[in-house]
Motif scaffolding. Structure first.
Motif, PDB file in Angstrom:
ATOM      1  N   LEU A  93       0.797  -1.228   0.000  1.00 26.33           N
ATOM      2  CA  LEU A  93       0.000   0.000   0.000  1.00 26.33           C
ATOM      3  C   LEU A  93       0.834   1.285   0.000  1.00 26.33           C
ATOM      4  CD1 LEU A  93      -2.926   0.901  -0.065  1.00 26.33           C
ATOM      5  CD2 LEU A  93      -2.921   0.936   2.442  1.00 26.33           C
ATOM      6  N   PRO A  94       1.938   1.398   0.761  1.00 26.27           N
ATOM      7  CA  PRO A  94       2.707   2.649   0.710  1.00 26.27           C
ATOM      8  C   PRO A  94       3.198   3.015  -0.687  1.00 26.27           C
ATOM      9  CG  PRO A  94       3.355   1.358   2.602  1.00 26.27           C
ATOM     10  CD  PRO A  94       2.446   0.485   1.794  1.00 26.27           C
ATOM     11  N   THR A 108       8.306   3.715   1.361  1.00 28.27           N
ATOM     12  CA  THR A 108       7.582   3.749   0.094  1.00 28.27           C
ATOM     13  C   THR A 108       7.881   2.539  -0.775  1.00 28.27           C
ATOM     14  OG1 THR A 108       7.603   6.170   0.123  1.00 28.27           O
ATOM     15  CG2 THR A 108       7.152   5.105  -1.989  1.00 28.27           C
ATOM     16  N   VAL A 132       0.769   5.111  -2.670  1.00 26.15           N
ATOM     17  CA  VAL A 132       0.635   6.528  -2.313  1.00 26.15           C
ATOM     18  C   VAL A 132       1.609   7.336  -3.163  1.00 26.15           C
ATOM     19  CG1 VAL A 132       0.820   8.220  -0.448  1.00 26.15           C
ATOM     20  CG2 VAL A 132      -0.006   5.902   0.039  1.00 26.15           C
ATOM     21  N   ILE A 154       2.909  13.084  -2.059  1.00 28.89           N
ATOM     22  CA  ILE A 154       1.964  13.041  -0.944  1.00 28.89           C
ATOM     23  C   ILE A 154       2.602  12.376   0.271  1.00 28.89           C
ATOM     24  CG2 ILE A 154      -0.288  12.221  -0.179  1.00 28.89           C
ATOM     25  CD1 ILE A 154      -0.389  14.380  -2.346  1.00 28.89           C
ATOM     26  N   ALA A 155       3.304  11.270   0.040  1.00 29.30           N
ATOM     27  CA  ALA A 155       3.975  10.575   1.143  1.00 29.30           C
ATOM     28  C   ALA A 155       5.012  11.479   1.798  1.00 29.30           C
ATOM     29  CB  ALA A 155       4.636   9.298   0.626  1.00 29.30           C
TER      30      ALA A 155
END
Length: 304
Positions: free
Chosen positions: A130-131, A175, A134, A138-139
């Motif tokens: 999921l990371p 990430t 993103v 934004i992260a």
């Protein structure tokens, strides 16, 4: 005679089928080839061409600058540029520490998911990945709030000049670990189950099976993710760019790619900016090649 005619007809049929197959392949490759040329080859060619020229100003600089051929002068300027060299050294240190940690964590997570005792595999696979879904900017913005000393829940100044590089490394690791995990996990799923079952029947522990069977068989995936990580390290841009807006410890020239953009846009020197980008691309290619050679050398000696 009949045999010869039959053979000739068969060869003619094969030739027709071959030409039809080639045409079909070209038709399928045409969209990709067109996009590849337009968005990859032409920009690279344009950047190379720009890097061989410079703007020459005469008088007091009020006149229209003249674009003149400078050969390799811009490339020589790049290697004399302390800002560029400092950024490269910073990224090399970053890569030496961050890449092994990230890939090691990705390998451990993949092995855990591939274990027979693992439960809710689909759920955890999604959570780990999921990371990566993103957007990077934004992260980085979210983590910049977590790093800001006034509102940070960590109780530490993670934007201090001595640790900010590793704070960036934390964002990158958060990430990209899931993406690398998925690549390695896909390779693990392709390993024949019979090998692991046979080793277990011979008394091998789960650790022994992972180290002696699974890890060697996913070596190509580890090398692939390693190359991707090297290239990504030298292209580090989003995270330090976002953090440069909230702290003075990250300058606008913190990485070579940031410096290339500043030179081209802020200093209006597109030629030098292009030269910086090309040198960075060549450096990424050289380091990737050295990594592949080192991996092959270690494999031949049974280390990997």
């Amino acid at each position: 005679m009949a045999v010869q005619q039959h053979e000739t007809a068969r060869r003619g049929g094969r030739a027709v089928i071959g030409r039809a197959t080639n045409r079909a392949a070209l038709i399928f490759l045409l969209p990709f080839g067109a996009l590849f040329v337009v968005f990859f080859v032409l920009p690279i060619g344009y950047a190379v061409n720009e890097s061989l020229y410079k703007l020459k100003r005469s008088g007091l600089g009020f006149g229209t600058p003249e674009r003149v051929f400078s050969g390799l002068a811009n490339y020589a300027a790049v290697f004399r540029d302390d800002t560029f060299l400092t950024g490269v050294r910073r990224l090399l240190l970053f890569g030496i520490v961050q890449v092994p940690i990230m890939l090691g964590l990705a390998l451990v997570l993949a092995l855990l998911l591939d274990g027979h005792a693992a439960r809710f595999k689909r759920f955890f696979r999604l959570v780990y990945f999921l990371p990566y879904a993103v957007p990077g900017v934004i992260a980085a913005i979210v983590w910049s709030f977590l790093y800001t000393p006034e509102i940070s829940p960590f109780g530490l100044d993670l934007l201090d000049g001595d640790v900010v590089l590793w704070s960036i490394g934390n964002i990158v690791t958060w990430t990209w670990t899931g993406f690398n995990m998925l690549v390695i996990y896909s390779a693990l799923r392709a390993i024949p189950r019979e090998l692991c079952e046979a080793a277990a029947m011979d008394g091998a522990s789960a650790w022994r099976i992972a180290w002696s069977i699974k890890v060697p068989m996913v070596r190509p995936s580890l090398i692939l993710t390693g190359v991707f990580s090297i290239i990504g390290t030298l292209q580090l841009f989003n995270e330090p760019t976002v953090l440069s807006g909230v702290t003075t410890t990250v300058s606008k020239s913190y990485t070579p790619l940031m410096w290339s953009l500043q030179v081209a846009l802020d200093n209006n020197d597109y030629a030098l900016g292009s030269a910086i980008a090309i040198v960075l691309a060549l450096l990424a290619g050289a380091l990737s090649f050295l990594f592949l050679r080192l991996s092959a050398w270690l494999t031949r000696r049974g280390v990997m």
